[in-house]
Design an enzyme around this catalytic site. Structure first.
Site, PDB file in Angstrom:
ATOM      1  N   TRP A  10       0.974  -1.183   0.083  1.00  0.00           N
ATOM      2  CA  TRP A  10       0.058  -0.024  -0.100  1.00  0.00           C
ATOM      3  C   TRP A  10       0.825   1.279   0.073  1.00  0.00           C
ATOM      4  O   TRP A  10       0.202   2.341  -0.052  1.00  0.00           O
ATOM      5  CB  TRP A  10      -0.963  -0.017   1.184  1.00  0.00           C
ATOM      6  CG  TRP A  10      -2.056  -0.848   1.148  1.00  0.00           C
ATOM      7  CD1 TRP A  10      -2.313  -1.923   0.378  1.00  0.00           C
ATOM      8  CD2 TRP A  10      -3.262  -0.938   2.101  1.00  0.00           C
ATOM      9  NE1 TRP A  10      -3.586  -2.594   0.332  1.00  0.00           N
ATOM     10  CE2 TRP A  10      -4.102  -2.059   1.660  1.00  0.00           C
ATOM     11  CE3 TRP A  10      -3.398  -0.544   3.391  1.00  0.00           C
ATOM     12  CZ2 TRP A  10      -5.071  -2.327   2.221  1.00  0.00           C
ATOM     13  CZ3 TRP A  10      -4.603  -0.857   4.003  1.00  0.00           C
ATOM     14  CH2 TRP A  10      -5.447  -1.826   3.636  1.00  0.00           C
ATOM     15  N   HIS A  96      12.741  -2.029  -1.022  1.00  0.00           N
ATOM     16  CA  HIS A  96      12.160  -1.505  -1.913  1.00  0.00           C
ATOM     17  C   HIS A  96      12.926  -0.481  -2.667  1.00  0.00           C
ATOM     18  O   HIS A  96      13.465   0.462  -1.896  1.00  0.00           O
ATOM     19  CB  HIS A  96      10.646  -0.964  -1.331  1.00  0.00           C
ATOM     20  CG  HIS A  96       9.720  -0.567  -2.509  1.00  0.00           C
ATOM     21  ND1 HIS A  96       9.978   0.426  -3.198  1.00  0.00           N
ATOM     22  CD2 HIS A  96       8.802  -1.705  -3.063  1.00  0.00           C
ATOM     23  CE1 HIS A  96       8.789   0.070  -4.213  1.00  0.00           C
ATOM     24  NE2 HIS A  96       8.193  -0.912  -4.106  1.00  0.00           N
ATOM     25  N   GLU A 166      11.506  -6.105  -9.390  1.00  0.00           N
ATOM     26  CA  GLU A 166      10.788  -4.870  -9.561  1.00  0.00           C
ATOM     27  C   GLU A 166      11.492  -3.817 -10.380  1.00  0.00           C
ATOM     28  O   GLU A 166      12.284  -3.035  -9.709  1.00  0.00           O
ATOM     29  CB  GLU A 166      10.242  -4.270  -8.296  1.00  0.00           C
ATOM     30  CG  GLU A 166       9.028  -4.915  -7.474  1.00  0.00           C
ATOM     31  CD  GLU A 166       8.437  -4.151  -6.576  1.00  0.00           C
ATOM     32  OE1 GLU A 166       7.186  -4.297  -6.869  1.00  0.00           O
ATOM     33  OE2 GLU A 166       8.943  -3.301  -6.027  1.00  0.00           O
ATOM     34  N   SER A 214       3.473  -2.044 -11.973  1.00  0.00           N
ATOM     35  CA  SER A 214       2.432  -1.770 -12.981  1.00  0.00           C
ATOM     36  C   SER A 214       1.613  -2.865 -12.942  1.00  0.00           C
ATOM     37  O   SER A 214       1.208  -3.156 -14.329  1.00  0.00           O
ATOM     38  CB  SER A 214       2.893  -1.201 -14.195  1.00  0.00           C
ATOM     39  OG  SER A 214       3.649   0.044 -13.910  1.00  0.00           O
ATOM     40  N   GLY A 235       1.357  -2.700  -6.326  1.00  0.00           N
ATOM     41  CA  GLY A 235       1.398  -1.287  -5.678  1.00  0.00           C
ATOM     42  C   GLY A 235      -0.273  -0.706  -5.867  1.00  0.00           C
ATOM     43  O   GLY A 235      -1.047  -1.126  -5.479  1.00  0.00           O
TER      44      GLY A 235
END
Ligand code: 13P
Length: 256
Positions: A10, A96, A166, A214, A235
């Site tokens: 989130w 991340h 990612e 995405s 996400g």
């Protein structure tokens, strides 16, 4: 077939606990219907306790978006592993790219990974290149990032590691585009090769590899169908209950 793992990151959303409860309630409802998906929601720290009160059974696990490597002490603003355990957190995202962009180095990521795996969290290690160059140096970048981030991780705790590929150019509102399933497949093979060099083949093949960047209700199916894909790190679409529900259903179908 093995269960797919679908993780909702989130990030710094939504803006209120009331909204967080609403989204979480909807995700939980869907998660309870699925038997081939491990659903994980990673909300901001301050919502963890409240949302935990709403988790029933094991159908929807909670994750944190970060962890600090020390157990306690003078570390203003940080959150420790015992605090996360107390909130019944089972998963932790480490490294991340949005945190790396704020100054988190491979060394810091490595310390956090050691703390997280040692304390029994399923640890989602995010890796990915910033851009793709014509000379394919991004392969070297990825190799370096994985080797540094996982330095001194032992085979004994490797079972707690999940890798999320990612690529930075595929993440968020500014993304150029999602990766293609073929690009993910290529990187998945490359990641397995690096892990094989580090830990041996059998161990390397047991590490789940996810795709993130995405992901939405339209492309989720294709990434899940990639040979060896263990799931997705989502996400923006994870904040839209209807879209996220479709992603979860796709995952359930793909794992049958
Ligand atoms: P988006 O799905 O919004 O591109 O974000 C991906 C991500 O960073 C998940 O960790």
């Amino acid at each position: 077939m093995a269960k797919k793992t679908i993780i909702a990151n989130w990030k710094m959303n939504p803006g209120t606990l009331a909204e967080a409860k609403k989204i979480f309630g909807s995700v939980k409802k869907t998660a309870q219907k699925l038997s081939h998906v491990e659903t994980v929601v990673c909300p901001p720290f301050v919502y963890l306790h409240e949302l935990w009160k709403g988790t029933s059974g094991k159908k929807c696990a909670l994750g944190a978006q970060d962890i600090f490597w020390e157990r306690a002490g003078g570390f203003t603003g940080e959150v420790s592993s015992s605090m996360l355990s107390d909130a019944l957190v089972q998963y932790v995202i480490v490294g991340h790219s949005e945190r790396r962009a704020l100054g988190e180095t491979d060394d810091i990521v490595n310390k956090k990974i050691h703390r997280a795996v040692k304390d029994g969290f399923k640890t989602i290690v995010c890796v990915g290149e910033k851009e793709r160059d014509a000379h394919a140096r991004y392969f070297l970048f990825l190799e370096h990032e994985i080797k540094q981030s996982l330095a001194k991780v032992t085979r004994a705790v490797l079972k707690n590691i999940i890798i999320a590929y990612e690529p930075l150019w595929a993440i968020g509102k500014e993304a150029k585009r999602p990766a293609t399933p073929h690009e993910f497949f290529e990187m998945l093979i490359f990641i397995r090769k690096i892990l094989t060099d580090m830990f041996g083949k059998k161990e390397a093949f047991a590490v789940p590899v996810l795709y993130g960047g995405s992901v939405d209700h339209r492309n989720a199916k294709e990434f899940l169908a990639v040979d060896g894909s263990a799931g997705l790190l989502v996400g923006r679409a994870s904040l839209e209950p209807k879209l996220f529900q479709e992603i979860l259903f796709s995952a359930d179908l793909s794992a049958r």
